[in-house]
Scaffold this active site. Structure first.
Site, PDB file in Angstrom:
ATOM      1  N   ASN A 107      15.795   0.701  -7.931  1.00 47.74           N
ATOM      2  CA  ASN A 107      14.495   0.607  -8.604  1.00 47.74           C
ATOM      3  C   ASN A 107      13.445   1.316  -7.732  1.00 47.74           C
ATOM      4  O   ASN A 107      13.001   0.756  -6.732  1.00 47.74           O
ATOM      5  CB  ASN A 107      14.144  -0.879  -8.793  1.00 47.74           C
ATOM      6  CG  ASN A 107      12.775  -1.082  -9.411  1.00 47.74           C
ATOM      7  OD1 ASN A 107      12.158  -0.141  -9.901  1.00 47.74           O
ATOM      8  ND2 ASN A 107      12.289  -2.317  -9.393  1.00 47.74           N
ATOM      9  N   LYS A 152      10.495   1.907  -8.435  1.00 45.96           N
ATOM     10  CA  LYS A 152       9.137   1.419  -8.726  1.00 45.96           C
ATOM     11  C   LYS A 152       8.203   2.622  -8.948  1.00 45.96           C
ATOM     12  O   LYS A 152       8.627   3.592  -9.555  1.00 45.96           O
ATOM     13  CB  LYS A 152       8.650   0.483  -7.621  1.00 45.96           C
ATOM     14  CG  LYS A 152       9.660  -0.654  -7.378  1.00 45.96           C
ATOM     15  CD  LYS A 152       9.112  -1.786  -6.572  1.00 45.96           C
ATOM     16  CE  LYS A 152      10.199  -2.845  -6.389  1.00 45.96           C
ATOM     17  NZ  LYS A 152       9.724  -4.031  -5.733  1.00 45.96           N
ATOM     18  N   HIS A 155      10.942  -7.459 -14.869  1.00 42.12           N
ATOM     19  CA  HIS A 155      10.787  -7.485 -13.409  1.00 42.12           C
ATOM     20  C   HIS A 155       9.569  -8.345 -13.066  1.00 42.12           C
ATOM     21  O   HIS A 155       8.578  -8.355 -13.814  1.00 42.12           O
ATOM     22  CB  HIS A 155      10.606  -6.051 -12.886  1.00 42.12           C
ATOM     23  CG  HIS A 155      10.662  -5.981 -11.392  1.00 42.12           C
ATOM     24  ND1 HIS A 155       9.594  -6.313 -10.609  1.00 42.12           N
ATOM     25  CD2 HIS A 155      11.670  -5.671 -10.545  1.00 42.12           C
ATOM     26  CE1 HIS A 155       9.936  -6.186  -9.328  1.00 42.12           C
ATOM     27  NE2 HIS A 155      11.193  -5.796  -9.264  1.00 42.12           N
ATOM     28  N   GLU A 179       7.196  -7.922 -11.141  1.00 36.40           N
ATOM     29  CA  GLU A 179       5.925  -7.185 -11.086  1.00 36.40           C
ATOM     30  C   GLU A 179       5.361  -6.976 -12.493  1.00 36.40           C
ATOM     31  O   GLU A 179       4.158  -6.955 -12.691  1.00 36.40           O
ATOM     32  CB  GLU A 179       6.122  -5.861 -10.324  1.00 36.40           C
ATOM     33  CG  GLU A 179       6.284  -6.136  -8.831  1.00 36.40           C
ATOM     34  CD  GLU A 179       7.149  -5.151  -8.074  1.00 36.40           C
ATOM     35  OE1 GLU A 179       7.407  -4.047  -8.562  1.00 36.40           O
ATOM     36  OE2 GLU A 179       7.582  -5.512  -6.950  1.00 36.40           O
ATOM     37  N   GLU A 206      16.343 -12.299  -8.781  1.00 37.52           N
ATOM     38  CA  GLU A 206      15.433 -11.809  -7.754  1.00 37.52           C
ATOM     39  C   GLU A 206      14.360 -12.858  -7.481  1.00 37.52           C
ATOM     40  O   GLU A 206      13.345 -12.911  -8.203  1.00 37.52           O
ATOM     41  CB  GLU A 206      14.731 -10.535  -8.234  1.00 37.52           C
ATOM     42  CG  GLU A 206      15.659  -9.393  -8.543  1.00 37.52           C
ATOM     43  CD  GLU A 206      14.913  -8.071  -8.403  1.00 37.52           C
ATOM     44  OE1 GLU A 206      15.242  -7.309  -7.491  1.00 37.52           O
ATOM     45  OE2 GLU A 206      13.989  -7.833  -9.183  1.00 37.52           O
ATOM     46  N   GLY A 263      10.385  -7.421  -1.545  1.00 37.73           N
ATOM     47  CA  GLY A 263       9.528  -6.629  -0.657  1.00 37.73           C
ATOM     48  C   GLY A 263       8.936  -7.443   0.472  1.00 37.73           C
ATOM     49  O   GLY A 263       7.854  -7.142   0.966  1.00 37.73           O
ATOM     50  N   SER A 276      14.658  -7.840  -1.002  1.00 38.58           N
ATOM     51  CA  SER A 276      14.801  -7.499   0.424  1.00 38.58           C
ATOM     52  C   SER A 276      16.245  -7.239   0.849  1.00 38.58           C
ATOM     53  O   SER A 276      16.653  -7.619   1.948  1.00 38.58           O
ATOM     54  CB  SER A 276      14.159  -8.579   1.307  1.00 38.58           C
ATOM     55  OG  SER A 276      12.768  -8.607   1.092  1.00 38.58           O
TER      56      SER A 276
HETATM   57  P1  PGA Z   1      12.941  -4.902  -2.607  1.00 41.88           P
HETATM   58  O1  PGA Z   1      12.630  -4.883  -4.168  1.00 41.88           O
HETATM   59  O2  PGA Z   1      14.389  -4.500  -2.450  1.00 41.88           O
HETATM   60  O3  PGA Z   1      12.011  -3.895  -2.028  1.00 41.88           O
HETATM   61  O4  PGA Z   1      12.695  -6.291  -2.133  1.00 41.88           O
HETATM   62  C1  PGA Z   1      13.545  -5.367  -5.094  1.00 41.88           C
HETATM   63  C2  PGA Z   1      12.941  -5.348  -6.462  1.00 41.88           C
HETATM   64  O5  PGA Z   1      11.748  -5.584  -6.629  1.00 41.88           O
HETATM   65  O6  PGA Z   1      13.600  -5.058  -7.449  1.00 41.88           O
END
Ligand code: PGA
Length: 219
Positions: A8, A10, A85, A87, A147, A153, A183
């Site tokens: 991803n 983003k 997701h 976000e 997740e 993150g 992460s």
């Molecule tokens: P990350 O993000 O690996 O940077 O923690 C995962 C995600 O948001 O899908």
């Protein structure tokens, strides 16, 4: 069964030329693997691969300024769409109802939804109820990505014991493939796969060329 990696990107990288460089750094490595690359919409045509996906979609066509429909994504060669997701849920206020519409429409168009579910930090104590609600009505055509929001993150991945407990909880509800995300990096990815997850959803690590390639080589 081959393990799945979903990358991803983003809202990255910041230019077409950087996206091109990132993609060419690993494109030969992913050929024989189950790696699904999910870039921002404008970079989709750049990725001349079978396994690519979008990070969001809209479930209708027509007068919806600024949206990108599933039909447009399908025409661009998307086989997968990340839906729900955290976000999208948190910054763009997508609720379970909108998410379910997107899932249904994706399935109707033969696109595999990758449904992200996960509890916020303040929901940890009642996380199973949260996850159950987020999975309500889904079919096994959906890939689930667990997740935990607090792990995304954050350099604070879910510990293996908790992740294993959640994996068995989710597999008790659905026969879908189940991924872990939050992460994940080169030093912890193997542990999640060994717990029995079908794969991983990578954010930050999918943008770091060397780390991403090392993870792909290891699956
Ligand atoms: P990350 O993000 O690996 O940077 O923690 C995962 C995600 O948001 O899908």
């Amino acid at each position: 069964m081959k393990k799945i990696i979903v990358a991803n990107w983003k809202c990255n990288p910041s230019s077409l030329s950087k996206a091109r460089r990132l993609f060419s750094s690993f494109k030969d490595e992913i050929k024989s693997k189950e790696v699904i690359i999910c870039p921002p919409f404008p970079y989709l045509p750049l990725l001349e691969i079978e396994k690519k996906g979008a990070q969001n979609c809209f479930y209708q066509e027509g007068a919806y300024t600024g949206e990108v429909s599933i039909k447009i994504l399908k025409d661009l060669g998307c086989k997968y769409i990340i839906i729900g997701h955290s976000e999208r849920r948190n910054y763009f206020k997508e609720d379970d109802d909108i998410i379910m519409k997107k899932i249904k429409y994706a399935i109707k168009n033969n696109i595999t939804p990758i449904l992200c579910i996960g509890e916020k930090e303040e929901e940890i104590k009642r996380r199973k109820a949260v996850l159950k609600r987020q999975m309500k009505g889904i079919s096994s055509k959906v890939i689930i990505a667990y997740e935990p929001v607090w792990a995304i993150g954050s350099s604070n991945p879910c510990d293996y014991k908790e992740a294993k407990d959640i994996l068995s909880f989710i597999s008790g509800i659905t026969e879908s493939k189940i991924l872990y995300g939050g992460s994940v990096n080169y030093s912890n990815y193997k542990g999640y796969l060994e717990l029995g997850f079908d794969g991983l959803l990578l954010g930050g690590a999918s943008l770091k060329k060397e780390e991403f390639i090392k993870i792909i080589r290891g699956i």
